[in-house]
Design an enzyme around this catalytic site. Structure first.
Site, mmCIF file in Angstrom:
data_model
loop_
_atom_site.group_PDB
_atom_site.id
_atom_site.type_symbol
_atom_site.label_atom_id
_atom_site.label_comp_id
_atom_site.label_asym_id
_atom_site.label_seq_id
_atom_site.Cartn_x
_atom_site.Cartn_y
_atom_site.Cartn_z
ATOM 1 N N ARG A 1 -18.282 -1.820 9.097
ATOM 2 C CA ARG A 1 -16.815 -1.811 9.802
ATOM 3 C C ARG A 1 -16.689 -0.198 10.082
ATOM 4 O O ARG A 1 -17.285 0.623 9.433
ATOM 5 C CB ARG A 1 -15.898 -2.226 8.947
ATOM 6 C CG ARG A 1 -15.448 -3.592 8.934
ATOM 7 C CD ARG A 1 -14.729 -4.217 7.971
ATOM 8 N NE ARG A 1 -13.871 -3.071 7.288
ATOM 9 C CZ ARG A 1 -12.918 -3.534 6.211
ATOM 10 N NH1 ARG A 1 -13.130 -4.759 5.490
ATOM 11 N NH2 ARG A 1 -12.410 -2.398 5.767
ATOM 12 N N ARG B 1 0.755 -1.125 -0.035
ATOM 13 C CA ARG B 1 -0.094 0.097 -0.012
ATOM 14 C C ARG B 1 0.863 1.116 -0.086
ATOM 15 O O ARG B 1 0.519 2.508 0.066
ATOM 16 C CB ARG B 1 -0.643 -0.033 1.233
ATOM 17 C CG ARG B 1 -2.175 -0.464 0.735
ATOM 18 C CD ARG B 1 -3.011 -0.207 2.531
ATOM 19 N NE ARG B 1 -4.322 -0.059 2.318
ATOM 20 C CZ ARG B 1 -5.343 -1.178 2.345
ATOM 21 N NH1 ARG B 1 -5.035 -2.053 2.544
ATOM 22 N NH2 ARG B 1 -6.621 -0.666 2.565
ATOM 23 N N ARG C 1 -21.699 -1.327 2.377
ATOM 24 C CA ARG C 1 -20.893 -2.428 2.707
ATOM 25 C C ARG C 1 -21.099 -3.111 3.922
ATOM 26 O O ARG C 1 -21.192 -2.375 4.896
ATOM 27 C CB ARG C 1 -19.429 -2.065 2.571
ATOM 28 C CG ARG C 1 -18.516 -3.232 2.250
ATOM 29 C CD ARG C 1 -17.404 -3.033 1.522
ATOM 30 N NE ARG C 1 -16.465 -2.426 2.197
ATOM 31 C CZ ARG C 1 -14.957 -2.483 1.712
ATOM 32 N NH1 ARG C 1 -14.722 -2.984 0.725
ATOM 33 N NH2 ARG C 1 -14.090 -1.975 2.458
#
Ligand code: AMP
Length: 213
Positions: free
Chosen positions: A160, A88, A127
């Protein structure tokens, strides 16, 4: 086959990585899942990672790199693996290149799942994740059979903390600043392939398979 999935958070690279893993029978290595498992199990690594993750920041490279290097040395990775969420940062990518060079190997493909920012924020708010088994859903595009319950293990699904809108913008900023330069890095290595991540996910997968074959 050794594959890296690139793309903004919420681009769908995790969903695609799972399918690649099952079609080509290679392990799916998600650093986000590894950190979340450590948080759930209350490990030292989990305690250190949680503060960064909740803020939408990256976990420091030194905590992340060793973890991945140890994982890819394991027996089940000998025919390849699909990395999801790693590297990343440029230093992470350099560490990976160097570790593979040492054993005379290199990555085969870096697949960039391209989705514009404006689509991302909408996607992330829908999500839902199972913190028990790592399965992910979307209330519109991949709904669970029973609302709020994981199809795989029956646990409760959650939004989340790091998918909450206030954190998503921060994660996108971090992505553009620290992760997007990897697109150039792997382009220069000659292994970058870009797919359109805005089309239905079955089509995204078909496009990826066409590249890998
Ligand atoms: P993900 O599930 O891949 O979206 O990752 C969730 C969070 O875990 C990220 O926002 C970071 O805080 C952390 N994380 C996952 N992978 C990495 C990585 N390669 N380097 C640093 N932090 C990471």
């Amino acid at each position: 086959m050794k594959i890296i999935m690139l793309g903004a958070p919420g681009a769908g690279k995790g969903t695609q990585a799972k399918q690649i893993s099952s079609k080509y029978d290679i392990p799916h290595i998600s650093t986000g899942d590894i950190f979340r498992a450590n948080i759930k199990n209350g490990t030292e690594l989990g305690k250190k990672a949680k503060g960064y993750m909740d803020k939408g920041a990256l976990v420091p490279d030194e905590l992340t790199c060793d973890l991945v290097m140890d994982r890819i040395k394991q027996e089940d990775c000998k025919n390849g693996f699909v990395l999801d969420g790693f590297p990343r940062t440029i230093p992470q990518a350099e560490a990976l290149t160097a570790a593979l060079e040492k054993i005379g190997e290199k990555m085969d493909f870096a697949i960039n799942v391209d989705v514009p920012d404006e689509n991302i924020v909408n996607r992330m708010s829908g999500r839902r994740a199972c913190l028990e088994c790592g399965a992910t859903y979307h209330i519109v595009s991949i709904p669970p059979k029973k609302e709020g319950i994981c199809d795989n293990c029956g646990s409760e699904l959650v939004l989340r903390d790091d998918d909450k809108p206030e954190t998503v913008q921060k994660r996108l900023d971090v992505y553009h600043e620290q992760t997007q330069p990897l697109i150039d890095y792997y382009d220069k290595q000659g292994i970058l392939k870009t797919v359109d991540g805005t089309v239905p996910m079955e089509q995204v997968f078909a496009d990826i398979v066409a590249i890998l074959q």
